[in-house]
Design an enzyme around this catalytic site. Structure first.
Site, PDB file in Angstrom:
ATOM      1  N   CYS A 182      41.033  46.815  37.982  1.00 36.84           N
ATOM      2  CA  CYS A 182      40.811  46.942  39.433  1.00 36.84           C
ATOM      3  C   CYS A 182      41.258  48.285  39.965  1.00 36.84           C
ATOM      4  O   CYS A 182      40.831  48.695  41.041  1.00 36.84           O
ATOM      5  CB  CYS A 182      41.523  45.800  40.149  1.00 36.84           C
ATOM      6  SG  CYS A 182      43.221  45.606  39.605  1.00 36.84           S
ATOM      7  N   LYS A 229      45.706  28.652  37.480  1.00 32.79           N
ATOM      8  CA  LYS A 229      44.372  28.472  36.895  1.00 32.79           C
ATOM      9  C   LYS A 229      43.886  29.821  36.388  1.00 32.79           C
ATOM     10  O   LYS A 229      43.501  30.686  37.167  1.00 32.79           O
ATOM     11  CB  LYS A 229      43.367  27.919  37.916  1.00 32.79           C
ATOM     12  CG  LYS A 229      42.095  27.450  37.201  1.00 32.79           C
ATOM     13  CD  LYS A 229      40.876  27.419  38.078  1.00 32.79           C
ATOM     14  CE  LYS A 229      40.158  28.723  38.171  1.00 32.79           C
ATOM     15  NZ  LYS A 229      39.619  29.265  36.901  1.00 32.79           N
TER      16      LYS A 229
HETATM   17  P1  NAD Z   1      36.323  36.263  40.047  1.00 31.65           P
HETATM   18  O1  NAD Z   1      36.609  36.435  41.493  1.00 31.65           O
HETATM   19  O2  NAD Z   1      34.957  35.945  39.625  1.00 31.65           O
HETATM   20  O3  NAD Z   1      37.247  35.122  39.436  1.00 31.65           O
HETATM   21  C1  NAD Z   1      38.651  35.148  39.564  1.00 31.65           C
HETATM   22  C2  NAD Z   1      39.191  33.736  39.390  1.00 31.65           C
HETATM   23  O4  NAD Z   1      38.706  32.949  40.470  1.00 31.65           O
HETATM   24  C3  NAD Z   1      38.762  33.029  38.110  1.00 31.65           C
HETATM   25  O5  NAD Z   1      39.832  32.257  37.628  1.00 31.65           O
HETATM   26  C4  NAD Z   1      37.637  32.132  38.594  1.00 31.65           C
HETATM   27  O6  NAD Z   1      37.460  30.973  37.788  1.00 31.65           O
HETATM   28  C5  NAD Z   1      38.137  31.753  39.963  1.00 31.65           C
HETATM   29  N1  NAD Z   1      37.113  31.308  40.907  1.00 31.65           N
HETATM   30  C6  NAD Z   1      35.792  31.605  40.920  1.00 31.65           C
HETATM   31  N2  NAD Z   1      35.182  30.980  41.953  1.00 31.65           N
HETATM   32  C7  NAD Z   1      36.145  30.293  42.609  1.00 31.65           C
HETATM   33  C8  NAD Z   1      36.152  29.468  43.769  1.00 31.65           C
HETATM   34  N3  NAD Z   1      35.039  29.206  44.443  1.00 31.65           N
HETATM   35  N4  NAD Z   1      37.328  28.926  44.174  1.00 31.65           N
HETATM   36  C9  NAD Z   1      38.479  29.173  43.506  1.00 31.65           C
HETATM   37  N5  NAD Z   1      38.535  29.950  42.394  1.00 31.65           N
HETATM   38  C10 NAD Z   1      37.378  30.511  41.962  1.00 31.65           C
HETATM   39  O7  NAD Z   1      36.889  37.598  39.370  1.00 31.65           O
HETATM   40  P2  NAD Z   1      36.794  38.000  37.832  1.00 31.65           P
HETATM   41  O8  NAD Z   1      35.389  38.369  37.546  1.00 31.65           O
HETATM   42  O9  NAD Z   1      37.485  36.972  37.010  1.00 31.65           O
HETATM   43  O10 NAD Z   1      37.746  39.291  37.813  1.00 31.65           O
HETATM   44  C11 NAD Z   1      37.318  40.538  38.187  1.00 31.65           C
HETATM   45  C12 NAD Z   1      37.722  40.828  39.627  1.00 31.65           C
HETATM   46  O11 NAD Z   1      39.136  40.704  39.776  1.00 31.65           O
HETATM   47  C13 NAD Z   1      37.398  42.243  40.043  1.00 31.65           C
HETATM   48  O12 NAD Z   1      36.858  42.236  41.336  1.00 31.65           O
HETATM   49  C14 NAD Z   1      38.752  42.936  40.030  1.00 31.65           C
HETATM   50  O13 NAD Z   1      38.841  44.062  40.854  1.00 31.65           O
HETATM   51  C15 NAD Z   1      39.647  41.841  40.467  1.00 31.65           C
HETATM   52  N6  NAD Z   1      41.035  42.113  40.079  1.00 31.65           N
HETATM   53  C16 NAD Z   1      41.906  42.508  41.053  1.00 31.65           C
HETATM   54  C17 NAD Z   1      43.219  42.797  40.716  1.00 31.65           C
HETATM   55  C18 NAD Z   1      44.201  43.234  41.765  1.00 31.65           C
HETATM   56  O14 NAD Z   1      45.375  43.306  41.455  1.00 31.65           O
HETATM   57  N7  NAD Z   1      43.781  43.525  42.975  1.00 31.65           N
HETATM   58  C19 NAD Z   1      43.647  42.677  39.394  1.00 31.65           C
HETATM   59  C20 NAD Z   1      42.716  42.278  38.427  1.00 31.65           C
HETATM   60  C21 NAD Z   1      41.409  41.982  38.788  1.00 31.65           C
END
Ligand code: NAD
Length: 505
Positions: A293, A184
């Protein structure tokens, strides 16, 4: 760009990819993908709901026995062909990634797409190197060995900041190891994940091995995590959502891999090459408009270099060219959405009361005013325990703080809940070596900040999560090991049976 395609035509059949076919979502809700550089709607599609997730999981479940049973060589060949198809379509991928994310086309062309092709080639090779580690007669009477087996259907959830690379990082180790997958992607950036799955099919991966459902997190996302036929959840996103995902996955006793937020420190000792550190800090904090990140977010600079570092970074930030992300001359594009830009601005505005904005701290006007742009921003005089130093901002914002002793610098670098990445800058191998040992992060660079390679693991410590993406270490997440034990004695009444039968043995 010569290779542009019309997004509306390309995804007219829907933003779901299930069992090898594009499909419309059936949630009854639509989502409009907006170009963050202009605010214009690019494409509107039907979001996935629970029924679409069920269909995708069923397709993955049906494909699992065949794919898991294929020889490593056959899986490797398919992934090599996949890499070739991706490379042929490189210009399309770069264009779509830039269009949906607003990231500069130079970044998409030189980093996101070639990185993904390289990852695919890496896992094509690694697929043939999956092995159990031990074989021996440990009890004397038996031969033991370890089988490394795929797990089943993986449910993966990815963020919007590097949609193509995140899709690749989730999908490739899973399928190389013989699993099938339902991904997803973030609903605001669906295009390149769908193109990735389509390219896999074109390369000959069997239908159902890779499925993509594009829906909202609390809806399609939670249904995927809680699905009883999904044996593992692999999530990349924010720490807050990661906690919720962990709750649901734990309730259904699933394997869990969490790649969460970061707040990477950038530690500059007083013997560092100042020019290298200044350039590293600006590039490392502004890559992907800071929506990375591992981006450099907190620079700690030893007092003798502090003033020169701050003025050097401010001057260099002011040379960065903001503009149309499709223009190869553009260095910095918009943030992902207008609301995210406002969130980043909120962090900076709240910091103004107790810290000083040296440069940036505002959205540009003029030609860029309709886009979600925010100027490269440098902040000083913030307290270590302030929000701007402790929280993940995910924008083009760097905070610089001074330190005196090496002990203090390392302590400050470790002083947030996160532990994803860090860098140490010094010409002294012993100082840098100490920093690499004592900084609690999944990656520590020395005299650089950001580069990643397919052969090495990526993953967090502390609140940045657990588990690894990329490299052969990711196979630890996507395989399970089985102990197989053969009796070598051919004796019907074995010694250990005395525990049951006593002297009647
Ligand atoms: P987010 O947590 O808002 O969303 C990530 C994903 O989770 C999306 O696909 C979203 O639709 C889904 N999601 C949201 N609520 C959910 C729920 N209740 N249940 C299941 N899925 C759900 O993050 P974002 O804003 O898309 O991305 C930015 C974040 O990602 C930052 O915190 C960044 O640090 C992190 N990130 C981490 C890495 C890593 O390798 N550690 C890499 C890239 C991004």
């Amino acid at each position: 760009m010569t290779n542009r395609f019309q997004v509306r035509d390309r995804f007219a059949d829907g933003a779901q990819f299930i069992g090898g076919l594009p499909r419309q979502g059936t949630s009854g809700r639509t989502h409009a993908v907006v170009n963050p550089a202009t605010g214009e709607e690019i494409h509107r599609y039907e979001l996935a709901g629970a029924a679409d997730v069920d269909a995708a999981v069923a397709a993955a479940l049906a494909a699992f026995p065949g794919w898991a049973g294929a020889t490593p060589g056959a899986r490797s060949d398919a992934l090599h062909r996949f890499a070739e198809v991706l490379a042929e379509q490189a210009a399309d991928f770069a264009y779509a990634e830039t269009l949906q994310c607003g990231k500069p086309i130079r970044l998409s062309t030189e980093f996101d797409v070639p990185g993904t092709v390289d990852n695919t080639v890496f896992f094509a090779g690694a697929a043939r190197r999956l092995e159990g580690v031990s074989a021996g007669e440990y009890s004397g009477d038996h031969t033991s060995y370890v089988r490394r087996e795929p797990i089943g259907v993986i449910g993966s959830i990815a963020p919007w900041n590097y949609p193509l690379q995140m899709a690749a990082w989730k999908i490739l180790p899973a399928v190389a190891a013989g699993n099938t997958i339902v991904l997803k992607p973030a609903e605001i950036t669906p295009f390149t994940s769908l193109m990735f799955a389509q390219a896999a099919r074109r390369a000959g991966l069997p239908d159902g091995v890779i499925n993509v459902v594009t829906g909202a997190g609390p809806d399609a996302g939670e249904h995927l995590v809680g699905h009883r036929d999904v044996v593992m959840t692999s999530f990349t996103g924010s720490t807050a959502v990661g906690r919720r995902v962990a709750e649901i996955a734990t309730a259904t006793v699933k394997r869990l891999h969490l790649e969460l937020g970061g707040k990477a420190p950038f530690l500059v000792f007083d013997d560092a090459d100042l020019e290298a550190a200044v350039h590293g800090a600006v590039a490392g904090s502004l890559i992907n408009a800071g929506q990375d990140c591992t981006a450099a977010t907190r620079a700690y600079v030893q007092r003798p270099l502090y003033d020169a570092f701050v003025s050097g970074v401010a001057a260099l930030m002011e040379t960065v060219r903001m503009g149309d992300p499709l223009d190869p001359e553009t260095d910095l594009g918009p943030l992902i959405t207008h609301s995210h830009r406002d969130r980043v601005a909120g962090f900076v505005d709240r910091a103004r009361g107790h810290a000083r904005v040296v440069t940036g701290g505002e959205a540009p006007g003029g030609e860029l005013k309709e886009g979600a742009y925010y100027r490269p921003t440098l902040i000083v005089d913030a307290a270590q325990d302030s929000e701007i130093v402790q929280s993940e901002i995910f924008g083009p914002v760097l905070v610089v703080l001074p330190f005196d002793t090496d002990d203090e610098g390392i302590r400050l670098a470790n002083d947030t809940p996160y532990g994803l990445a860090a860098s140490a800058w010094s010409r002294d191998v012993y100082r840098a070596g100490r920093a690499t040992r004592e900084i609690k992060a999944g990656c520590v660079w020395v005299n650089d900040h950001i580069p990643i390679i397919s052969e090495m693991p990526h993953g967090g410590y502390k609140a940045s999560g657990f588990g690894k993406d990329m490299s052969v270490y990711s196979f630890e997440e996507y395989t399970q090991v089985k102990h197989v034990m053969y009796d070598n004695t051919a004796v019907a009444r074995k010694d250990w049976h005395r525990t049951i039968f006593g002297d009647r043995c």
